[in-house]
Design a protein around this motif. Structure first.
Motif, PDB file in Angstrom:
ATOM      1  N   GLY A  26       0.805  -1.213   0.000  1.00  0.00           N
ATOM      2  CA  GLY A  26       0.000   0.000   0.000  1.00  0.00           C
ATOM      3  C   GLY A  26       0.836   1.261   0.000  1.00  0.00           C
ATOM      4  N   THR A  27       0.170   2.383   0.304  1.00  0.00           N
ATOM      5  CA  THR A  27       0.811   3.707   0.290  1.00  0.00           C
ATOM      6  C   THR A  27       0.976   4.216   1.707  1.00  0.00           C
ATOM      7  OG1 THR A  27      -0.274   4.161  -1.824  1.00  0.00           O
ATOM      8  CG2 THR A  27       0.663   6.040  -0.648  1.00  0.00           C
TER       9      THR A  27
ATOM     10  N   VAL B 167       4.858   3.687  -2.325  1.00  0.00           N
ATOM     11  CA  VAL B 167       3.877   2.656  -2.666  1.00  0.00           C
ATOM     12  C   VAL B 167       4.539   1.277  -2.736  1.00  0.00           C
ATOM     13  CG1 VAL B 167       2.199   1.896  -4.393  1.00  0.00           C
ATOM     14  CG2 VAL B 167       2.563   4.347  -3.990  1.00  0.00           C
ATOM     15  N   ASP B 168       3.959   0.308  -2.002  1.00  0.00           N
ATOM     16  CA  ASP B 168       4.438  -1.083  -2.011  1.00  0.00           C
ATOM     17  C   ASP B 168       5.946  -1.135  -1.792  1.00  0.00           C
ATOM     18  OD1 ASP B 168       1.855  -2.055  -2.453  1.00  0.00           O
ATOM     19  OD2 ASP B 168       2.060  -1.885  -4.619  1.00  0.00           O
ATOM     20  N   SER B 169       6.362  -0.774  -0.612  1.00  0.00           N
ATOM     21  CA  SER B 169       7.789  -0.605  -0.289  1.00  0.00           C
ATOM     22  C   SER B 169       8.453  -1.924   0.091  1.00  0.00           C
ATOM     23  CB  SER B 169       7.947   0.389   0.861  1.00  0.00           C
ATOM     24  OG  SER B 169       7.332   1.623   0.539  1.00  0.00           O
ATOM     25  N   VAL B 170       9.647  -2.125  -0.457  1.00  0.00           N
ATOM     26  CA  VAL B 170      10.475  -3.295  -0.146  1.00  0.00           C
ATOM     27  C   VAL B 170      11.785  -2.765   0.428  1.00  0.00           C
ATOM     28  CG1 VAL B 170      11.608  -5.353  -1.062  1.00  0.00           C
ATOM     29  CG2 VAL B 170       9.427  -4.604  -2.042  1.00  0.00           C
TER      30      VAL B 170
ATOM     31  N   TYR C 265       6.500   5.572  -6.738  1.00  0.00           N
ATOM     32  CA  TYR C 265       6.387   6.982  -6.352  1.00  0.00           C
ATOM     33  C   TYR C 265       5.805   7.753  -7.535  1.00  0.00           C
ATOM     34  CZ  TYR C 265       7.585  11.061  -3.502  1.00  0.00           C
ATOM     35  OH  TYR C 265       7.529  12.186  -2.715  1.00  0.00           O
ATOM     36  N   VAL C 266       5.134   8.841  -7.215  1.00  0.00           N
ATOM     37  CA  VAL C 266       4.456   9.608  -8.257  1.00  0.00           C
ATOM     38  C   VAL C 266       5.439  10.262  -9.219  1.00  0.00           C
ATOM     39  CG1 VAL C 266       4.328  11.737  -6.897  1.00  0.00           C
ATOM     40  CG2 VAL C 266       2.593  11.272  -8.666  1.00  0.00           C
TER      41      VAL C 266
ATOM     42  N   ILE D 244       4.709   3.995 -10.274  1.00  0.00           N
ATOM     43  CA  ILE D 244       3.708   3.312  -9.451  1.00  0.00           C
ATOM     44  C   ILE D 244       3.139   2.066 -10.123  1.00  0.00           C
ATOM     45  CG2 ILE D 244       1.399   3.566  -8.442  1.00  0.00           C
ATOM     46  CD1 ILE D 244       2.214   6.403  -7.621  1.00  0.00           C
ATOM     47  N   PRO D 245       2.846   2.066 -11.432  1.00  0.00           N
ATOM     48  CA  PRO D 245       2.311   0.838 -12.034  1.00  0.00           C
ATOM     49  C   PRO D 245       3.249  -0.364 -11.954  1.00  0.00           C
ATOM     50  CG  PRO D 245       1.892   2.721 -13.457  1.00  0.00           C
ATOM     51  CD  PRO D 245       2.829   3.192 -12.390  1.00  0.00           C
ATOM     52  N   ASN D 246       4.547  -0.133 -11.725  1.00  0.00           N
ATOM     53  CA  ASN D 246       5.510  -1.231 -11.619  1.00  0.00           C
ATOM     54  C   ASN D 246       5.721  -1.717 -10.191  1.00  0.00           C
ATOM     55  OD1 ASN D 246       7.506   0.545 -14.035  1.00  0.00           O
ATOM     56  ND2 ASN D 246       6.034  -1.078 -14.437  1.00  0.00           N
ATOM     57  N   ALA D 247       5.274  -0.939  -9.217  1.00  0.00           N
ATOM     58  CA  ALA D 247       5.622  -1.211  -7.821  1.00  0.00           C
ATOM     59  C   ALA D 247       5.077  -2.545  -7.324  1.00  0.00           C
ATOM     60  CB  ALA D 247       5.134  -0.074  -6.936  1.00  0.00           C
TER      61      ALA D 247
END
Length: 319
Positions: free
Chosen positions: A261-262, A268-271, A282-283, A299-302
């Motif tokens: 999530g954010t 977004v979707d942090s690893v 990120y935007v 963001i679409p790749n996260a």
């Protein structure tokens, strides 16, 4: 006596000579022939305007001194005619001839090969081969054959790219990543240099740590990173690493936490791979290093990166 002899021959009393009785031998029947044409050195099955590709014509069987005519059309206009001589292959089972073909303009190309009957070989006509000659240029909003070629080739080299035939933001990001890998200007447009480079196989991501199994290799100087399984590249991404004032740490690390999530910082979707450093969506992901130390991705790749990486996977961050 001479007159009598002639009369007897005329009446059939004396046999005619053998040559008068034997009919002439029939002419040999020409061998059956087949022709085929293929277009080689193309990009995704299409040709680039101003760049040559190879038309390959095969005749079976091979008969010495037999030829075929190759005609090349763009639409209804004939742009090339060439009589081709064949060279034997496979011990003479077939003959092969090639011709370099180039179209200066975009359009639908047709390759037509034929052999006119000779005493040795019957008439043969190859199935027409059709392909598009496309202008090697695409930018945001473009669509059609050129974009499909671009997306197909980028995907074959493991750059993450949509396969929609439309030059969208995902395609632009893939082009950016490829440009970074090749050292070209960091723009989102696919110019003729991009198409030519893809055709030549440029832009490959070379794995440095094949022994680390499922892992990440980030290149700070290139501003790209790849997901790698053993010695094989799985996916290549456009990224933005730490700005000069907040550089990304270099070294070998391991994924120790994953937050879906954010969060409050817009990540977004942090690893996470060390302290607060993470790979995340990120935007804003500019072509240069601009983050607070993390590896930003569009963001679409996260989410796909988040799902692919597992706790304990190695993350290499290097120049």
């Amino acid at each position: 006596m001479k007159r009598t002899g002639l009369a007897l021959v005329a009446l059939g009393a004396v046999p005619a000579t053998a040559s008068a009785q034997t009919p002439p031998a029939p002419a040999p029947v020409p061998a059956t022939a087949t022709l085929s044409v293929t277009a080689q050195d193309t990009l995704g099955g299409a040709a680039l305007t101003g760049r040559s590709f190879t038309a390959r014509v095969v005749m079976k069987p091979y008969v010495p001194n037999e030829t075929a005519v190759l005609r090349v059309y763009r639409g209804k206009k004939k742009i090339r005619v060439k009589t081709l001589a064949f060279k034997p292959v496979n011990g003479g089972a077939a003959g092969v001839a090639t011709l370099k073909v180039k179209s200066a303009k975009a359009g639908r190309l047709s390759l037509r090969a034929s052999h006119r009957a000779t005493p040795a070989l019957a008439t043969a006509v190859a199935k027409t081969v059709r392909l598009d000659a496309v202008r090697p240029y695409a930018a945001r909003g473009s669509r059609g054959a050129a974009v499909r070629i671009l997306q197909s080739r980028l995907a074959a080299m493991k750059y993450v790219v949509p396969r929609t035939g439309v030059y969208d933001s995902g395609t632009a990001n893939a082009v950016m990543a490829w440009r970074k890998m090749t050292g070209m200007a960091r723009t989102y447009t696919a110019t003729s240099d991009v198409f030519s480079g893809l055709l030549a196989g440029k832009g490959k991501f070379k794995v440095r740590h094949p022994g680390d199994g499922r892992h990440v290799e980030a290149r700070i100087s290139k501003q790209v990173f790849a997901l790698i399984d053993g010695g094989k590249v799985q996916r290549i991404y456009h990224t933005s690493t730490g700005a000069p004032a907040t550089p990304t740490v270099r070294g070998k690390f391991r994924v120790y936490r994953k937050d879906p999530g954010t969060n409050a910082k817009g990540m977004v979707d942090s690893v996470y791979f060390i302290r607060g450093y993470a790979i995340h969506g990120y935007v804003s992901v500019p072509p240069y290093n601009a983050s607070h130390g993390c590896l930003r991705v569009p963001i679409p790749n996260a989410r796909e990166i988040y799902n692919w990486l597992q706790l304990g996977n190695v993350v290499w961050v290097e120049e």
